[in-house]
Design a protein around this motif. Structure first.
Motif, PDB file in Angstrom:
ATOM      1  N   SER A  63       0.887  -1.291  -0.021  1.00 26.02           N
ATOM      2  CA  SER A  63      -0.060   0.022   0.144  1.00 26.02           C
ATOM      3  C   SER A  63       0.948   1.232   0.061  1.00 26.02           C
ATOM      4  O   SER A  63       2.226   1.230   0.172  1.00 26.02           O
ATOM      5  CB  SER A  63      -0.914  -0.007   1.279  1.00 26.02           C
ATOM      6  OG  SER A  63      -0.214   0.356   2.391  1.00 26.02           O
ATOM      7  N   GLY A  64       0.228   2.346  -0.292  1.00 25.40           N
ATOM      8  CA  GLY A  64       0.912   3.535   0.105  1.00 25.40           C
ATOM      9  C   GLY A  64       1.426   3.959   1.263  1.00 25.40           C
ATOM     10  O   GLY A  64       2.616   4.556   1.611  1.00 25.40           O
ATOM     11  N   THR A  65       0.804   3.220   2.341  1.00 25.95           N
ATOM     12  CA  THR A  65       0.940   3.731   3.709  1.00 25.95           C
ATOM     13  C   THR A  65       2.389   2.805   3.865  1.00 25.95           C
ATOM     14  O   THR A  65       3.228   3.272   4.708  1.00 25.95           O
ATOM     15  CB  THR A  65      -0.122   3.266   4.583  1.00 25.95           C
ATOM     16  OG1 THR A  65      -1.264   3.793   3.941  1.00 25.95           O
ATOM     17  CG2 THR A  65       0.152   3.384   6.260  1.00 25.95           C
ATOM     18  N   THR A  89      -2.505  16.668   5.970  1.00 23.44           N
ATOM     19  CA  THR A  89      -2.206  15.498   4.940  1.00 23.44           C
ATOM     20  C   THR A  89      -3.470  14.517   5.390  1.00 23.44           C
ATOM     21  O   THR A  89      -4.171  14.637   6.172  1.00 23.44           O
ATOM     22  CB  THR A  89      -0.994  14.833   5.275  1.00 23.44           C
ATOM     23  OG1 THR A  89      -0.585  13.980   4.200  1.00 23.44           O
ATOM     24  CG2 THR A  89      -0.725  14.511   6.519  1.00 23.44           C
ATOM     25  N   PHE A  90      -3.283  13.525   4.370  1.00 21.06           N
ATOM     26  CA  PHE A  90      -4.231  12.209   4.915  1.00 21.06           C
ATOM     27  C   PHE A  90      -3.367  11.527   5.786  1.00 21.06           C
ATOM     28  O   PHE A  90      -2.411  11.504   6.298  1.00 21.06           O
ATOM     29  CB  PHE A  90      -4.267  11.420   3.434  1.00 21.06           C
ATOM     30  CG  PHE A  90      -5.039   9.974   3.683  1.00 21.06           C
ATOM     31  CD1 PHE A  90      -6.501  10.149   4.215  1.00 21.06           C
ATOM     32  CD2 PHE A  90      -4.654   9.051   3.382  1.00 21.06           C
ATOM     33  CE1 PHE A  90      -7.332   9.236   4.499  1.00 21.06           C
ATOM     34  CE2 PHE A  90      -5.346   7.802   3.876  1.00 21.06           C
ATOM     35  CZ  PHE A  90      -6.693   7.844   4.269  1.00 21.06           C
ATOM     36  N   ALA A  92      -2.815   8.788   6.675  1.00 24.13           N
ATOM     37  CA  ALA A  92      -1.751   7.716   6.434  1.00 24.13           C
ATOM     38  C   ALA A  92      -0.285   8.316   6.605  1.00 24.13           C
ATOM     39  O   ALA A  92       0.469   7.483   7.180  1.00 24.13           O
ATOM     40  CB  ALA A  92      -2.165   7.068   5.024  1.00 24.13           C
ATOM     41  N   THR A  93      -0.208   9.446   6.305  1.00 24.00           N
ATOM     42  CA  THR A  93       1.235   9.962   6.212  1.00 24.00           C
ATOM     43  C   THR A  93       1.796   9.967   7.720  1.00 24.00           C
ATOM     44  O   THR A  93       2.788   9.459   8.026  1.00 24.00           O
ATOM     45  CB  THR A  93       1.401  11.213   5.992  1.00 24.00           C
ATOM     46  OG1 THR A  93       0.569  11.756   4.735  1.00 24.00           O
ATOM     47  CG2 THR A  93       2.875  11.755   5.561  1.00 24.00           C
ATOM     48  N   VAL A 134       4.638  16.324   1.594  1.00 27.79           N
ATOM     49  CA  VAL A 134       3.392  15.659   0.966  1.00 27.79           C
ATOM     50  C   VAL A 134       3.127  16.499  -0.146  1.00 27.79           C
ATOM     51  O   VAL A 134       2.732  17.659  -0.247  1.00 27.79           O
ATOM     52  CB  VAL A 134       2.185  15.490   1.958  1.00 27.79           C
ATOM     53  CG1 VAL A 134       1.109  14.787   1.157  1.00 27.79           C
ATOM     54  CG2 VAL A 134       2.717  14.717   3.128  1.00 27.79           C
ATOM     55  N   ASP A 160       6.138  12.184   0.005  1.00 23.12           N
ATOM     56  CA  ASP A 160       4.681  11.505  -0.017  1.00 23.12           C
ATOM     57  C   ASP A 160       4.194  11.939  -1.153  1.00 23.12           C
ATOM     58  O   ASP A 160       3.618  12.805  -1.416  1.00 23.12           O
ATOM     59  CB  ASP A 160       3.722  11.701   1.067  1.00 23.12           C
ATOM     60  CG  ASP A 160       2.691  10.921   1.051  1.00 23.12           C
ATOM     61  OD1 ASP A 160       2.131  10.529   0.244  1.00 23.12           O
ATOM     62  OD2 ASP A 160       1.890  10.824   2.267  1.00 23.12           O
ATOM     63  N   CYS A 162       1.836  10.105  -2.998  1.00 19.89           N
ATOM     64  CA  CYS A 162       0.773   9.232  -3.306  1.00 19.89           C
ATOM     65  C   CYS A 162      -0.399  10.026  -3.781  1.00 19.89           C
ATOM     66  O   CYS A 162      -0.991   9.248  -4.614  1.00 19.89           O
ATOM     67  CB  CYS A 162       0.191   8.771  -1.816  1.00 19.89           C
ATOM     68  SG  CYS A 162       1.219   7.597  -1.103  1.00 19.89           S
ATOM     69  N   GLN A 163      -0.458  11.216  -4.033  1.00 17.21           N
ATOM     70  CA  GLN A 163      -1.504  12.060  -4.584  1.00 17.21           C
ATOM     71  C   GLN A 163      -1.039  12.562  -5.919  1.00 17.21           C
ATOM     72  O   GLN A 163      -1.454  13.093  -6.457  1.00 17.21           O
ATOM     73  CB  GLN A 163      -2.222  12.858  -3.769  1.00 17.21           C
ATOM     74  CG  GLN A 163      -2.834  12.412  -2.523  1.00 17.21           C
ATOM     75  CD  GLN A 163      -3.715  13.394  -1.698  1.00 17.21           C
ATOM     76  OE1 GLN A 163      -3.979  14.664  -2.124  1.00 17.21           O
ATOM     77  NE2 GLN A 163      -4.123  12.742  -0.787  1.00 17.21           N
ATOM     78  N   SER A 184       0.935   5.673  -4.006  1.00 16.36           N
ATOM     79  CA  SER A 184      -0.105   4.856  -3.705  1.00 16.36           C
ATOM     80  C   SER A 184      -1.044   4.604  -4.959  1.00 16.36           C
ATOM     81  O   SER A 184      -1.306   5.311  -5.766  1.00 16.36           O
ATOM     82  CB  SER A 184      -1.143   5.242  -2.592  1.00 16.36           C
ATOM     83  OG  SER A 184      -2.500   4.689  -2.434  1.00 16.36           O
ATOM     84  N   HIS A 186      -3.895   3.096  -4.593  1.00 13.72           N
ATOM     85  CA  HIS A 186      -5.396   2.750  -4.244  1.00 13.72           C
ATOM     86  C   HIS A 186      -6.554   2.982  -5.129  1.00 13.72           C
ATOM     87  O   HIS A 186      -6.268   3.864  -6.036  1.00 13.72           O
ATOM     88  CB  HIS A 186      -5.461   3.582  -2.710  1.00 13.72           C
ATOM     89  CG  HIS A 186      -6.788   3.592  -2.274  1.00 13.72           C
ATOM     90  ND1 HIS A 186      -7.984   4.259  -2.727  1.00 13.72           N
ATOM     91  CD2 HIS A 186      -7.100   2.929  -1.089  1.00 13.72           C
ATOM     92  CE1 HIS A 186      -8.878   3.904  -1.598  1.00 13.72           C
ATOM     93  NE2 HIS A 186      -8.442   3.238  -0.895  1.00 13.72           N
ATOM     94  N   LYS A 189      -6.780   6.730  -6.288  1.00  8.74           N
ATOM     95  CA  LYS A 189      -5.735   7.685  -6.800  1.00  8.74           C
ATOM     96  C   LYS A 189      -5.532   7.575  -8.164  1.00  8.74           C
ATOM     97  O   LYS A 189      -6.301   6.994  -8.972  1.00  8.74           O
ATOM     98  CB  LYS A 189      -4.262   7.013  -6.073  1.00  8.74           C
ATOM     99  CG  LYS A 189      -4.282   6.923  -4.561  1.00  8.74           C
ATOM    100  CD  LYS A 189      -4.340   8.335  -3.831  1.00  8.74           C
ATOM    101  CE  LYS A 189      -4.761   8.380  -2.469  1.00  8.74           C
ATOM    102  NZ  LYS A 189      -3.886   7.825  -1.525  1.00  8.74           N
TER     103      LYS A 189
END
Ligand SMILES: *Cc1c(COP(=O)(O)O)cnc(C)c1O
Length: 372
Positions: A63-65, A89-90, A92-93, A134, A160, A162-163, A184, A186, A189
């Motif tokens: 996962s991204g996490t 941030t989300f 998860a970071t 991020v 990060d 992920c986005q 990520s 997910h 995304k």
């Protein structure tokens, strides 16, 4: 003007995977091989991903996490250390930092939604080991000063991203600026698969080797354990979906950017909406199209009542979430993050959105503010 009646959905996943025959065909082929962990599909995805981002190596993980946690672990970060990241941030970071045993140290963001470099230095202590900017919403963090602080203070910079697949900062791709970066895959995304998956990128061969061990129990081969690791491999079936979609990423990115530009143009003339700063040297890839809105909560409800699925990312400032109480932050510690939580709104911006849907969103926002 006719009554606006078109509904605008937020999720485009049914459209994106409408025709998945090719993927299902690959999965059937995969079934006959029974090579269910790692294997050629994962190798192929990693090669394509590294070449998309422009790094030497890509390591597929669960996962991204976990991409973030393993990255920090690969740098030897754990108990007793501190890692600096953005207050907006989300979750998860922050969760990923916490999972290493290190303490997350939050720093307020700038109006562009990313960590404010001017506030990083005062958060550094003798325990600080890394800065984790991020690229929120697909907007690149202000990496110039962040990298400068990192190198002057001897701190690793881990992105990060992920986005932010295919975002860039002064011509450098998100994911190529830090020593390591996490992505990520997910379903929500920009490059999304059929479940959880993530990727770490790096151009450092030693970190690449270490991460390949860490994601697979630390096993050097069938019998020898080199380090204490994790079970966090990119699933082969998700790699098959990723291999199918990665060929479309450039088009997806272009279309999201084009949709963002249509919104920007329209909203620059709507008095109730304020665009975030549009730094000319950033290629923002609009994972989210997020702006500031006057009277946000009423606008949000007005749009929902019209069948327009706007979103709020995120209504509760992260440092004030109950689950983060242990970090000891209080209201007023992150004024910009708190302001954003009360004033941001997100509109659908994905590649499957039609011009008519974009015009419907714009029309409804104008109607709310009584402008034509
Ligand atoms: C989605 C996301 C993550 C975590 O990714 P998962 O694949 O859901 O674990 C981390 N950071 C940010 C900024 C994200 O948006």
């Amino acid at each position: 003007m006719a009554e606006v009646s078109l509904r605008v959905r937020y999720s485009y996943l049914p459209q994106q995977f409408e025709d998945s025959e090719e993927i299902l065909e690959e999965i059937r082929r995969h079934l006959t091989g029974c090579n269910f962990t790692l294997g050629p599909e994962v190798d192929q995805f990693e090669r394509s991903f590294a070449s998309l981002i422009g790094t030497r190596c890509a390591i597929g993980v669960g996962s991204g996490t976990e991409a973030l946690t393993l990255s920090l672990r690969a740098l030897g970060i754990g108990h007793g250390d501190e890692v600096i990241t953005a207050a907006n941030t989300f979750i998860a970071t922050v969760g990923a930092i916490n999972a290493t045993g290190a303490k997350p140290v939050l720093v307020d963001v700038a109006p562009d939604f990313t960590i404010d470099p001017a506030k990083i230095e005062r958060a550094i202590t003798p325990r600080t080991k890394a800065i984790l900017p991020v690229h929120l919403t697909g907007e690149a963090a202000e990496m110039g000063p962040i990298l400068e602080i990192g190198s002057r203070r001897g701190l690793a910079v881990v992105e990060d991203a992920c986005q932010a697949i295919s975002a860039s900062y002064k011509g450098r791709n998100a994911g190529t600026m830090g020593i390591l970066a996490a992505f990520s895959l997910h379903p929500l995304k920009n490059l999304n698969v059929w479940g959880d998956a993530g990727v770490i990128v790096t151009s450092d061969p030693a970190l690449n080797e270490r991460l390949r061990l860490l994601r697979n129990h630390g096993l050097k081969n069938r019998d020898e354990v080199e380090v204490l690791g994790y079970n966090s491999r990119l699933d082969s079936i998700q790699a098959i979906v990723g291999n199918w979609l990665i060929r479309q990423v450039d088009r997806i990115t272009r279309e999201r950017i084009a949709h963002g530009a249509i919104y920007d143009e329209a909203f620059s003339r709507v008095p109730g909406i304020t665009l975030p700063p549009r730094r000319p040297y950033v290629r923002r890839v609009f994972h989210l199209y997020q702006v500031y809105a006057r009277d946000r909560d009423r606008l949000f409800q007005f749009l929902l009542d019209k069948g327009i699925e706007a979103k709020i990312h995120y209504p509760i400032p992260l440092p004030l979430q109950r689950g983060l109480a242990g970090l000891g932050y209080k209201r007023g510690d992150f004024p910009e993050t708190e302001r954003q939580a009360g004033s941001v709104i997100t509109f659908p911006v994905d590649q499957h959105l039609s011009r008519e849907e974009i015009d419907t969103v714009v029309g409804a926002v104008k109607e709310f503010y009584g402008s034509r």
